[in-house]
Design an enzyme around this catalytic site. Structure first.
Site, PDB file in Angstrom:
ATOM      1  N   HIS A   1       0.820  -1.200   0.000  1.00  0.00           N
ATOM      2  CA  HIS A   1       0.000   0.000   0.000  1.00  0.00           C
ATOM      3  C   HIS A   1       0.860   1.258   0.000  1.00  0.00           C
ATOM      4  O   HIS A   1       1.918   1.297   0.613  1.00  0.00           O
ATOM      5  CB  HIS A   1      -0.896   0.036   1.248  1.00  0.00           C
ATOM      6  CG  HIS A   1      -1.853  -1.096   1.338  1.00  0.00           C
ATOM      7  ND1 HIS A   1      -2.333  -1.562   2.531  1.00  0.00           N
ATOM      8  CD2 HIS A   1      -2.415  -1.876   0.378  1.00  0.00           C
ATOM      9  CE1 HIS A   1      -3.162  -2.570   2.319  1.00  0.00           C
ATOM     10  NE2 HIS A   1      -3.227  -2.779   1.014  1.00  0.00           N
TER      11      HIS A   1
ATOM     12  N   TYR B 215      -0.353   2.595  13.023  1.00  0.00           N
ATOM     13  CA  TYR B 215       0.192   3.458  11.981  1.00  0.00           C
ATOM     14  C   TYR B 215      -0.008   4.912  12.399  1.00  0.00           C
ATOM     15  O   TYR B 215      -1.145   5.348  12.581  1.00  0.00           O
ATOM     16  CB  TYR B 215      -0.549   3.287  10.650  1.00  0.00           C
ATOM     17  CG  TYR B 215      -0.791   1.893  10.180  1.00  0.00           C
ATOM     18  CD1 TYR B 215      -0.017   1.327   9.166  1.00  0.00           C
ATOM     19  CD2 TYR B 215      -1.845   1.125  10.708  1.00  0.00           C
ATOM     20  CE1 TYR B 215      -0.268   0.045   8.706  1.00  0.00           C
ATOM     21  CE2 TYR B 215      -2.097  -0.153  10.249  1.00  0.00           C
ATOM     22  CZ  TYR B 215      -1.305  -0.688   9.257  1.00  0.00           C
ATOM     23  OH  TYR B 215      -1.553  -1.951   8.804  1.00  0.00           O
TER      24      TYR B 215
END
Length: 198
Positions: A57, A127
């Site tokens: 990603h 994250y």
């Protein structure tokens, strides 16, 4: 790391009879190492069962999104890849083993792509993101693209989303104009420093 503008961050732990304590993120120290600030605009968590593969990603530039990835429970095989067109390290990857015990984190700059394989059930990844999620700006690359030949070290078929299973190859993303330009990334990093490209 072998991938320019990606860093592995190992914390200094203070250990005593209770366990340990460490700083997992400190903006001033990171800015000093990066040569630019890392604003935290969004925090995400993913929880995965063993054998789950998430990625590769990235985020289109603009807007771009840098990430600090940390395993807060379980363990992962984590891979960062440089797919910035014109980068001297285009196609280069770096493998890291992240687990909750080590506290190690990985910084992924704008323009790079990232993915991981969960090595334990109930693995949780945190994250810290430099920008908020903008629908339609996600870049998904096939983690099994032969052009990349990434060492996932699989022993069985991974658990993947339909989106990741059907992701574009590097060549398809390049032909569609989706990969970030290396010089544009350098200009973006310089703008965050408040200066011009060196």
């Amino acid at each position: 790391m072998a991938v320019p503008d990606a860093f592995r961050i190992t914390p200094h732990k203070l250990t005593d009879l209770r366990g340990n304590f460490y700083e997992s993120f400190r903006s001033d120290r990171l800015a000093e190492e990066l040569g630019r600030p890392f604003p935290v605009a969004q925090v995400n968590y993913s929880v995965s069962r063993k054998g789950t593969l998430r990625g590769l990603h990235g985020t289109l530039l603009p807007p771009g999104q840098a990430k600090i990835v940390c395993c807060v429970r379980g363990a992962v095989l984590d891979i960062v890849v440089d797919l910035r067109l014109g980068s001297p390290a285009f196609g280069v990857h770096e493998v890291n083993w992240l687990d909750a015990d080590s506290g190690d984190t990985v910084f992924v700059a704008e323009g790079l792509v990232h993915g991981f394989l969960a090595l334990a059930d109930d693995t949780c990844i945190s994250y810290l993101c430099s920008t908020e999620f903008v629908p339609g700006t996600q870049l998904d690359i096939d983690p099994f693209d032969a052009e990349l030949a990434l060492p996932w070290q699989l022993t069985e078929e991974p658990v993947m989303s339909a989106k990741d299973s059907g992701a574009l190859s590097v060549a398809q993303a390049r032909d569609a104009g989706l990969l970030a330009d290396y010089d544009a990334c350098l200009a973006h990093y310089a703008s965050l420093r408040g200066g011009a490209v060196a």
